[in-house]
Scaffold this active site. Structure first.
Site, PDB file in Angstrom:
ATOM      1  N   HIS A  90      56.161  48.486  26.444  1.00 48.05           N
ATOM      2  CA  HIS A  90      57.126  48.232  25.499  1.00 48.05           C
ATOM      3  C   HIS A  90      57.997  46.727  25.873  1.00 48.05           C
ATOM      4  O   HIS A  90      58.093  46.285  27.046  1.00 48.05           O
ATOM      5  CB  HIS A  90      58.362  49.030  25.467  1.00 48.05           C
ATOM      6  CG  HIS A  90      57.900  50.278  24.855  1.00 48.05           C
ATOM      7  ND1 HIS A  90      57.676  50.411  23.596  1.00 48.05           N
ATOM      8  CD2 HIS A  90      57.664  51.733  25.439  1.00 48.05           C
ATOM      9  CE1 HIS A  90      57.333  51.683  23.179  1.00 48.05           C
ATOM     10  NE2 HIS A  90      57.256  52.372  24.277  1.00 48.05           N
ATOM     11  N   CYS A 142      56.391  44.189  22.114  1.00 47.09           N
ATOM     12  CA  CYS A 142      56.957  43.739  21.206  1.00 47.09           C
ATOM     13  C   CYS A 142      58.048  42.550  21.281  1.00 47.09           C
ATOM     14  O   CYS A 142      58.433  42.500  22.507  1.00 47.09           O
ATOM     15  CB  CYS A 142      57.834  44.709  20.633  1.00 47.09           C
ATOM     16  SG  CYS A 142      56.743  46.163  19.728  1.00 47.09           S
TER      17      CYS A 142
END
Length: 310
Positions: A90, A142
């Site tokens: 992440h 991301c």
């Protein structure tokens, strides 16, 4: 190793098992990359450090452990060495403390313990490289565009007009609000200042962004071309996809990691950093994924061979 020069790697895969943020393909990404490094690029197994949050893992990919592995790799480096860091997991964006920052947000990766590693930490790492060594960072997360603070953009979002977050399937992002909520539950301090929570929870292991005064952070300014090379899975305002092919018992993977690995498999000759990113963009587009890998490095390194392949 060529001419006695070392090839060193740190590979980090975070799947966040048994949490609401669980991903499926990140550990697969770095295991596959380890094979590519050994077979294609001449890395030695003993010079590759692997950190995953798989059950039973001896060294968990916490913020402190990832930074320790990266610091040790840079400490070992000498002129001519090739360093590689692959992160799959992440990412997030945090409010910027810097005045006049265009998006008022900075980029960070999210280790398994939520002890964020920020663009300033990667800038400091690049600044510590010995002369003549380089480090390639491949971040399949991301908001990974711009993950090395102040690195020159070669292939990036300058043509994009969308300042919102572009979504892809199973995005590898944890929103800032969720990170703040998680840290608040650990510290029980009532503040929206994420630095306060990170310093309370992790102390000296927290990111430099929160431990240093804004004026001290300016000392990390990159005033000349450096040997940091960032291949990001997407633009700063986009998400990177975690793909879990349910049919045919296929293995889950990160879309960007997989596209880079496919590009390397399909093109056996030397490829420049620029070629790898442009081909990965085409591969993702062909797969219908809305994410645009970027390249941040000096002009010279844009045309340099990916991982200095012989």
């Amino acid at each position: 190793m060529e001419n006695g020069k070392k090839r060193l790697a740190v590979l980090v895969g975070c799947n966040y098992p048994n949490t609401q943020h669980e991903l499926n393909g990140c550990i697969n990404d770095v295991l596959t990359m380890r094979d590519v490094l050994v077979k294609r690029f001449g890395f030695d197994h003993s010079q590759i450090e692997l950190l995953t949050d798989a059950p039973g893992s001896l060294v968990m990919p916490t913020g402190a452990n990832i930074k320790k592995a990266l610091d040790q790799m840079v400490n070992k480096a000498e002129s001519g060495d090739v360093l590689f860091f692959h992160y799959s997991g992440h990412g997030t964006r945090i409010p910027s403390s810097k005045p006049g920052h265009p998006f008022r947000q900075d980029e960070a990766i999210v280790p398994c313990d939520f002890n964020l590693i920020t663009d300033v930490d990667f800038r400091q790492l690049v600044n510590r490289l010995p002369k003549g060594a380089n480090i390639t960072i491949l971040s399949d997360s991301c908001h990974s565009g711009g993950l090395i603070d102040k690195e020159k953009e070669q292939i990036g979002p300058t043509s994009a007009t969308n300042d919102g977050t572009l979504q892809s399937n199973s995005p590898k992002t944890i929103p800032f609000e969720s990170i703040l909520q998680h840290l608040t539950s650990m510290t029980s301090i009532n503040t929206s200042d994420i630095g306060t929570h990170l310093l309370e929870s992790f102390g000296a292991d927290a990111s430099l962004k929160f431990r240093l005064h804004p004026l001290e952070l300016d000392l990390f300014e990159s005033v000349k071309p450096d040997e940091g090379i960032l291949l990001s899975g997407c633009q700063a305002n986009e998400t990177s996809a975690d793909v879990n092919p349910m049919m045919n018992g296929g293995k889950a993977y990160g879309a960007f990691s997989n596209s880079v690995q496919m590009v390397l498999k399909d093109h056996l000759g030397p490829l420049s950093n620029k070629q790898v990113v442009l081909m990965a963009r085409k591969s993702l587009e062909a797969g219908g994924l809305v994410q645009h890998p970027c390249l941040y490095c000096s002009d010279e390194n844009a045309d340099a061979i990916f991982l200095w392949q012989a």
